[in-house]
Every structure is written in structure tokens, then in C-alpha cells.
Design a protein around this motif. Structure first.
Motif, PDB file in Angstrom:
ATOM      1  N   LYS A  37       0.832  -1.204   0.000  1.00 16.86           N
ATOM      2  CA  LYS A  37       0.000   0.000   0.000  1.00 16.86           C
ATOM      3  C   LYS A  37       0.863   1.248   0.000  1.00 16.86           C
ATOM      4  O   LYS A  37       0.551   2.233  -0.669  1.00 16.86           O
ATOM      5  CB  LYS A  37      -0.883  -0.009   1.244  1.00 16.86           C
ATOM      6  N   GLN A  38       1.935   1.201   0.786  1.00 17.29           N
ATOM      7  CA  GLN A  38       2.818   2.365   0.849  1.00 17.29           C
ATOM      8  C   GLN A  38       3.493   2.569  -0.505  1.00 17.29           C
ATOM      9  O   GLN A  38       3.656   3.694  -0.964  1.00 17.29           O
ATOM     10  CB  GLN A  38       3.851   2.169   1.958  1.00 17.29           C
TER      11      GLN A  38
ATOM     12  N   GLU B 189       2.267   1.662  -3.366  1.00 22.84           N
ATOM     13  CA  GLU B 189       1.227   2.123  -4.285  1.00 22.84           C
ATOM     14  C   GLU B 189       1.030   3.629  -4.174  1.00 22.84           C
ATOM     15  O   GLU B 189       0.894   4.334  -5.188  1.00 22.84           O
ATOM     16  CB  GLU B 189      -0.088   1.406  -3.937  1.00 22.84           C
ATOM     17  N   ALA B 190       1.040   4.126  -2.941  1.00 21.92           N
ATOM     18  CA  ALA B 190       0.840   5.561  -2.748  1.00 21.92           C
ATOM     19  C   ALA B 190       1.970   6.354  -3.383  1.00 21.92           C
ATOM     20  O   ALA B 190       1.741   7.388  -4.011  1.00 21.92           O
ATOM     21  CB  ALA B 190       0.742   5.881  -1.258  1.00 21.92           C
ATOM     22  N   VAL B 191       3.196   5.868  -3.227  1.00 23.14           N
ATOM     23  CA  VAL B 191       4.326   6.579  -3.822  1.00 23.14           C
ATOM     24  C   VAL B 191       4.239   6.493  -5.348  1.00 23.14           C
ATOM     25  O   VAL B 191       4.496   7.463  -6.056  1.00 23.14           O
ATOM     26  CB  VAL B 191       5.673   6.021  -3.300  1.00 23.14           C
ATOM     27  N   ARG B 192       3.829   5.323  -5.845  1.00 18.43           N
ATOM     28  CA  ARG B 192       3.685   5.170  -7.292  1.00 18.43           C
ATOM     29  C   ARG B 192       2.645   6.149  -7.830  1.00 18.43           C
ATOM     30  O   ARG B 192       2.824   6.740  -8.892  1.00 18.43           O
ATOM     31  CB  ARG B 192       3.260   3.729  -7.609  1.00 18.43           C
TER      32      ARG B 192
ATOM     33  N   GLY C 160       9.440   4.273  -1.135  1.00 20.72           N
ATOM     34  CA  GLY C 160       8.352   3.334  -0.850  1.00 20.72           C
ATOM     35  C   GLY C 160       8.839   2.025  -0.250  1.00 20.72           C
ATOM     36  O   GLY C 160       8.130   1.401   0.535  1.00 20.72           O
TER      37      GLY C 160
END
Lengths: 260, 266
Positions: free
Chosen positions: B162-163, B165-168, B181
């Protein structure tokens, strides 16, 4: 709904199947205006989250068109997609902060698309970004938290950081995937108010459109300018919150005992 | 006649297995002359050996010091190079971040590095590059890559996506995705693996000398062969001292790097 107003995002015939023959989204066609909050409601598993994730392609659409700033996001190659993602902020249900980084580092994550990897790694951000991060921390009510680690924050505080991170991108569109579903009712309202505030003025006097998935219908009615009801991968309602009658809710969610 | 109901099923295969194991133990003992009488004669010999070790005597202080410093250098250099090499290999070997065509070769390298004991690798390098510290360093680099690479890859495979994904979603380039990330999530564990490997390299660096790959092990082996047991004893005590200092050092390094990460070390 949005005729006559500039369109920020236009989705045409969007389909998504995770497994062949089992469509999650069926021919979604949708235009989002240049401002305002659009809330997507619907039962669990109906594809709300998939729809939002298709927009910035965290989930790959199976077919269809998503036009944003004059280009079809579905067709972009990796590099072009990366550049397009910089324009789209995203807020997550579980905040998705990098837990072991500080609040400031998490905010600056929003600038990663603009800063060279080596400079980012050395924490050499332009002073303008840093100033903006501090002022945003102020805006979201977390002044003084810059050097705290993200995992030391409460849920509401984390979501404020999540919103600030998205706004750091200076996005032209904000996506929010169930941003209040892990929060208590009071904090949920505060977070929705904050989202409303930052989308009316994203820091440089620019209003941006927001698309929010929600499962709290009352909260959606209270804060959204437009509500989209989804059921079984299709849009079954699209209109003003006032038009969302009990009969309509029955169409969206099915059953009626829960409406009593 | 109906049998009484049985609460526990008897596993005949397991019973047979235990019997077979017991029989094999008896057979192996007799074959290897592993008997009480043999043990008693051995004890007698051991007592004489310990008698000759005491008191410890530093017969050749220069050789001892040279061997110890060489071992230390081998350990530090091998750890440094090993950590440096295992970082990218471990990253590439993580199946949740890399496509199979990248991760499988990296996993193969790690598996190869892990398949032999450092002594065997040291012998191979002595044959390949000649006697001396270089062979020892290379042998321990291989051991470090095998150990840290494997654990690092596994640590990355357990991170929260999830972390990432957020950075992506912010449009971060791949290298920033890794540095923001991924690495923050595994950094403290990586420091743990690295300091453990430093510790273990320190121990192994005293041993590769036995096969001619540099360090105190050579001195120790020579002393054994000359029956200088009092010198052997002195060397062993010095090794114990060095390992203990290494342990303190490793703890200190962990403390420096993980100060920020105290919360999750609970």
C-alpha cells in the motif's frame, strides 16, 4: 450534469475484468466537471474502488477511454503515465503513508515526480517545495508535526498527512478512495471538510475537481455536489444529492430493510 | 466383536520410523567405534591436552598480532563488499517488485552463494587466486551475499504494498519508488542482517586461514601442528576477545542506525 462546464475528466466505455468473463466495470461513461466534489456510492464489491484506480491506472483498465488533459490515459506508455500521474493526487482509505518516514518526508513524497531520484534520496528538495509543505501542514492543522514519524500519528492525523501529500503534487484532479471509512464519525466530517476546502483552493487559488468513493450515504449527500450511484459495475444514478431518494437508494443498494 | 472406539489413531508408519531411527543409531555407533570405553580413553587424552595448554603463552606476539589484524581486515572488507553487492541482488531477487526474468537469475546467484560452506568456498578461491587474504575476503563476500541477499529479498517480499502504491500514484520515478516506498520499510531489518553478518564474518575470518586464505587461522593451524598448545590457548583466548569486541561493535552500529526505528523494534 456537466454540460456547459469545462470537462476535467471524461471516461468512455470503460470496462474492467480481473478474470475473463467476469466484468467488474461495465461500459462506464462519465464526465467530471472542472470543479466540485463527485461522490461515488454503491454496495461493496461493485467496482467503485476499481473505477477510481483505473483513472490513474493503479489498476489497468481492460478497455475504454479515459481522457484527462487532452490525452487518453489508457494508451499512455510508462513514462507518459508517470508524468500524467503527477497531475492526479490520490487519498487512500488506509492513508498509505510511508510509516517509517517523517511527516515532512511523506509530504515531500508528493514532489517525487518532479525531483530527480538522487536529489530526492539526499533530501535535497527545492526550497519552494519545503516552504509549501510547511504551509500545507499549517492548512491541515498539523503545524509542528513535521519531524514526527508517520507511524506515531492517529488515524485522523494520518489522513490529513495523506491529503497534504496529494495536494503537494499540485494536482489537477484529486481521487479519494474511501478516505473516511477507517475514521470515527467526527473525524470523518472534519476530513471531508478539509477535502472540500483544499479542492476549492488547492493552495494557489486553483479549484480542482474531486472524485470520492464513499460508503456513508449521509456523508456523501452532505458534502458532494454530485452523486454517482453504482450497482453491479454500472452507473445507476447520476445527479444532485437531493435527487437521491429512498427509491433510488433501493436501486443502488438493493433491499429496503436497511432504509427504515 | 466390536472394538472399543479409539480416540487417537495409531500411526503405524510413524512407529516404524522411530524404530528404524533407533536401529540406525545403534548401527552407526558400532560402526564408528562410538563407545563408552573409547570416550574414556579420549577423556584421558583431553586432560593431558588441556594440561599442556595451560598456562597460555604468547610465543610469537608479532605473528599473533599480524594474524588478528588480518582477520579483522578480512571480516570488515568482506562485510563491506558483501553488503554492497547483496543490496542490489537482494532487491532484484524480490519477486513482488521485479519481473520473473530479473528475479530468477538473482535468486539463482543467491542460491549458488549459499550452497557451500565458507571453508569450501575458501579452498576454491585459494586454488583460483592463490594463498592469502584475498581468497579469504572473496570467500566471505560470497557467504555474505548468500546470507544478506536471501534475507533482504525475503524482507522486501513482506513489505506493505500500500505504501509503495501511494508513492507510485504520485508519479515517482522507479528509483524514488524504491528509496521512498521500499527501503524505509526494510532498512532496520537490513541493518540487523548486516551487523549479524559482520559478526559472523568476524568468526569465519578466523577460520579461513586454516585452508590458507589469510588471517589468524593460519597461525592457529601452524601452532597446532607444532604441538605449541600453550600458544594455541593464547590464540584461542585472543579470538574470544576479538569476537566479544565485535559483538559490542555490532550492537553499537545497530544503535546508531536504528535510533529512529526504536518504536518498531519492540
Amino acid at each position: 450534469m456537466t454540460e456547459g462546464i469545462a470537462t476535467a475528466l471524461s471516461i468512455r466505455n470503460l470496462d474492467k475484468e480481473y478474470t475473463r468473463g467476469k466484468p467488474v466495470l461495465r461500459a462506464i461513461t462519465l464526465a467530471i466537471g472542472a470543479t466540485g466534489i463527485t461522490a461515488i456510492i454503491g454496495p461493496s464489491g461493485t467496482g467503485k474502488s476499481t473505477l477510481i484506480r483505473c483513472i490513474n491506472r493503479l489498476v489497468e483498465p481492460t478497455s475504454g477511454e479515459i481522457v484527462f488533459q487532452g490525452q487518453d490515459l489508457v494508451k499512455l506508455d510508462r513514462r507518459a503515465l508517470r508524468l500524467a500521474r503527477r497531475q492526479i493526487g490520490m487519498v487512500f482509505q488506509e492513508y498509505n503513508l510511508v510509516e517509517r518516514l517523517t511527516v515532512m518526508e511523506n509530504l515531500l513524497c508528493g514532489r517525487l515526480g518532479y525531483v530527480a531520484p538522487l536529489k530526492a534520496w539526499l533530501r535535497k528538495y527545492p526550497q519552494g517545495d519545503i516552504d509549501r509543505a510547511f504551509s500545507l501542514l499549517d492548512t491541515v492543522g498539523l503545524a509542528g508535526f513535521a519531524n514526527q514519524r508517520a507511524d506515531s500519528l492517529s488515524g485522523g492525523q494520518r489522513q490529513r498527512v495523506g491529503i497534504a501529500r496529494a495536494i503537494m503534487q499540485e494536482p489537477k484532479l484529486l481521487l479519494a478512495d474511501e478516505p473516511t471509512s477507517s475514521l470515527d464519525p467526527k473525524t470523518s466530517v472534519e476530513i471531508m471538510e478539509l477535502i472540500g476546502r483544499v479542492c476549492r483552493d488547492s493552495g494557489r487559488g486553483n479549484a480542482i475537481p474531486v472524485i470520492i468513493n464513499m460508503h456513508d450515504v449521509e456523508l456523501a449527500k452532505r458534502f458532494a455536489d454530485r452523486i454517482i450511484g453504482m450497482s453491479d459495475g454500472r452507473i445507476v444514478y447520476d445527479g444532485a444529492p437531493a435527487g437521491l431518494t429512498d427509491a433510488m437508494l433501493k436501486t443502488v443498494y438493493g433491499g429496503e430493510a436497511w432504509l427504515q | 466383536m466390536a472394538a472399543n472406539p479409539r480416540a487417537f489413531e495409531r500411526n503405524r508408519l510413524a512407529t516404524f520410523g522411530w524404530l528404524a531411527l533407533a536401529a540406525y543409531v545403534v548401527y552407526a555407533c558400532s560402526r564408528l567405534d562410538f563407545t563408552w570405553a573409547r570416550f574414556m580413553t579420549g577423556l584421558d587424552n583431553g586432560a593431558r591436552f588441556i594440561g599442556r595448554m595451560l598456562p597460555p603463552n604468547i610465543a610469537q606476539p608479532d605473528t599473533l598480532l599480524k594474524g588478528l589484524t588480518e582477520s579483522l581486515e578480512i571480516a570488515v572488507l568482506a562485510s563491506f563488499l558483501g553488503i554492497l553487492v547483496s543490496l542490489p541482488i537482494g532487491l532484484i531477487a524480490a519477486r513482488n517488485l521485479m519481473p520473473p526474468w530479473a528475479s530468477w537469475p538473482a535468486r539463482a546467484i543467491i542460491a549458488l552463494c549459499r550452497s557451500f560452506h565458507p571453508v569450501i568456498v575458501a579452498i576454491l578461491f585459494v586454488k583460483a587466486v592463490g594463498f592469502g587474504a584475498l581468497a579469504g575476503i572473496l570467500a566471505l563476500v560470497v557467504a555474505s551475499v548468500g546470507f544478506i541477499g536471501k534475507l533482504f529479498a525475503e524482507a522486501i517480499e513482506e513489505i506493505s504494498l500500500k505504501q509503495v502504491e501511494a508513492v507510485r500514484a504520485t508519479g515517482a520515478p522507479f528509483m524514488s519508488l524504491i528509496s521512498y516506498g521500499v527501503l524505509p520499510q526494510v532498512f532496520s531489518r537490513f541493518v540487523g542482517f548486516a551487523t549479524y553478518q559482520l559478526d559472523s564474518n568476524l568468526r569465519n575470518s578466523t577460520m579461513v586461514g586454516i585452508v590458507g586464505a589469510g588471517g589468524i587461522g593460519g597461525t592457529l593451524f601452524a601452532a597446532f601442528q607444532r604441538f605449541d598448545y600453550d600458544f594455541v590457548c593464547a590464540i584461542l583466548l585472543c579470538i574470544i576477545g576479538m569476537i566479544m569486541v565485535g559483538e559490542v561493535l555490532a550492537t553499537w552500529v545497530r544503535g546508531v542506525f536504528l535510533e529512529r526505528g526504536k518504536v518498531d523494534e519492540e
